[in-house]
Design an enzyme around this catalytic site. Structure first.
Site: not given
Ligand code: SAH
Ligand code: SF4
Length: 347
Positions: A93, A337
């Site tokens: 996605e 996110c």
């Molecule tokens: N793998 C990388 C990039 C993809 S995730 C990383 O972890 O940085 C992108 C962002 O979304 C990251 O900051 C991650 O911690 C955040 N994220 C993941 N699950 C989330 C959620 N349920 N609510 C808010 N942010 C979340």
């Protein structure tokens, strides 16, 4: 075997491919321009290239690797999530977020993710495979074409979709280089952000690249034991090793680093947690992005309520740490996110 994807080739490789087909060097330039300036989707559109060459290129390469499987828009119409089917039947996605003066695209680097952060829908689905540089780029090209048709432009790209970019380092950096290529997409490095969970050796390697590309590190806790629970990668790359590497990045590049922090009600959102975070980051050229945790299927805890988010932000500010609160976008279409899970796979 499936045909290779033309977007996986850099200029030099395309040049040698064309040389093998007895083509003069200017053909590479023409092809490059068609792919990355005119944003063609089919070899038949390259009208300045002889038909027999177009035919042999289309026999040899795929130019259209993504099929839109599903597209959802938020109620306000400003956030659009697209589920793309890839050649092998897997899917990823990407999310376009429209703001008043910018259009920001969130792209994926892997199908699923091996890191397994407990609150992340992508982590919850497990790991399927890494994307190639061309598959990463193709997501961008899709939205560039769409915006171009509306006389609009893509202004920002964030590597924050499905997957961990630094566990797919080469393809990620190849896609970044292709985005920045002045003969092609010419997308400004400062408008690109890569988000990592904190893969230390790759942060070090990225530091050495000395690019103007922004770096974000997903922290979510200043306490080591808590972070290991939330973000399993912390067991291998603990906070006491991660923070000095982040600091070295800022000192070497003179670029500000962002720390992502998802606030989970009653877990990491107390005043003490904010003070600990401030203590950890004090003196570093950095910025904290707070977001209330978005809901995901397999994690029952809630995002912090507004008042707690604001209190946490105020504590950081009071401690002199630059901070902003990120808007939640597209949560109702699971485009926020950490909500990307390639719906068709997990259904
Ligand atoms: N793998 C990388 C990039 C993809 S995730 C990383 O972890 O940085 C992108 C962002 O979304 C990251 O900051 C991650 O911690 C955040 N994220 C993941 N699950 C989330 C959620 N349920 N609510 C808010 N942010 C979340
Ligand atoms: Fe992977 Fe990032 Fe999700 Fe963690 S937050 S599981 S690293 S995509």
């Amino acid at each position: 075997m499936a045909k290779p994807l033309i977007y996986d080739l850099d200029f030099e490789s395309l040049n040698s491919t064309l040389a093998e087909l007895d083509q003069p060097p200017f053909r590479t330039q023409q092809l490059w321009e068609g792919l990355y300036t005119r944003l063609y989707t089919d070899f038949s559109q390259f009208s300045n290239i002889p038909k027999d060459l177009r035919d042999s290129l289309s026999k040899q390469f795929i130019i259209n690797p993504l099929r839109v499987q599903k597209s959802l828009r938020s109620q306000d119409g400003l956030t659009e999530k697209v589920l793309f089917a890839l050649q092998d039947g897997t899917s990823v996605e990407a999310v376009l977020m429209r703001y008043e003066r910018r259009n920001s695209l969130c792209i994926s680097t892997q199908v699923g993710c091996p890191v397994g952060c407990v609150f992340c829908a992508t982590g919850q689905m497990g790991f399927v495979r890494s994307l190639s540089s061309g598959e990463i780029l193709a997501q961008v090209l899709h939205f560039m074409r769409q915006l171009q048709a509306e006389n609009q432009k893509l202004t920002n790209i964030v590597y924050m979709g499905m997957g961990e970019p630094f566990l797919n380092y080469e393809a990620t950096m190849d896609s970044v280089r292709r985005l920045m290529d002045q003969q092609g997409l010419n997308f400004g490095a400062r408008r690109i952000t890569i988000s990592t969970v904190g893969i230390i050796p790759k942060i070090e390697q990225f530091t050495e690249e000395n690019l103007q590309v922004n770096l974000a590190v997903s922290l979510h806790a200043a306490d080591n034991a808590l972070r290991s629970q939330l973000v399993p990668a912390n067991r291998m790359f603990p906070i006491n090793k991660l923070i000095p590497v982040c600091k070295a990045y800022t000192e070497k590049t003179h670029r500000r680093i962002s720390f992502e922090y998802a606030l989970i009600d009653g877990v990491n959102d107390s005043r003490e947690a904010a003070l600990a975070l401030a203590g950890l980051l004090k003196g570093m050229l950095c910025h904290v992005n707070l977001i209330a945790l978005n809901p995901s299927k397999k994690y029952s805890l809630q995002g912090s309520p507004k008042a707690k988010v604001h209190a946490f932000s105020a504590t950081l500010e009071e401690q002199g740490i630059p901070v902003s609160i990120r808007l939640r976008r597209g949560v109702e279409i699971q485009a926020g996110c950490g909500q990307l899970a390639g719906a068709e796979i997990t259904a």
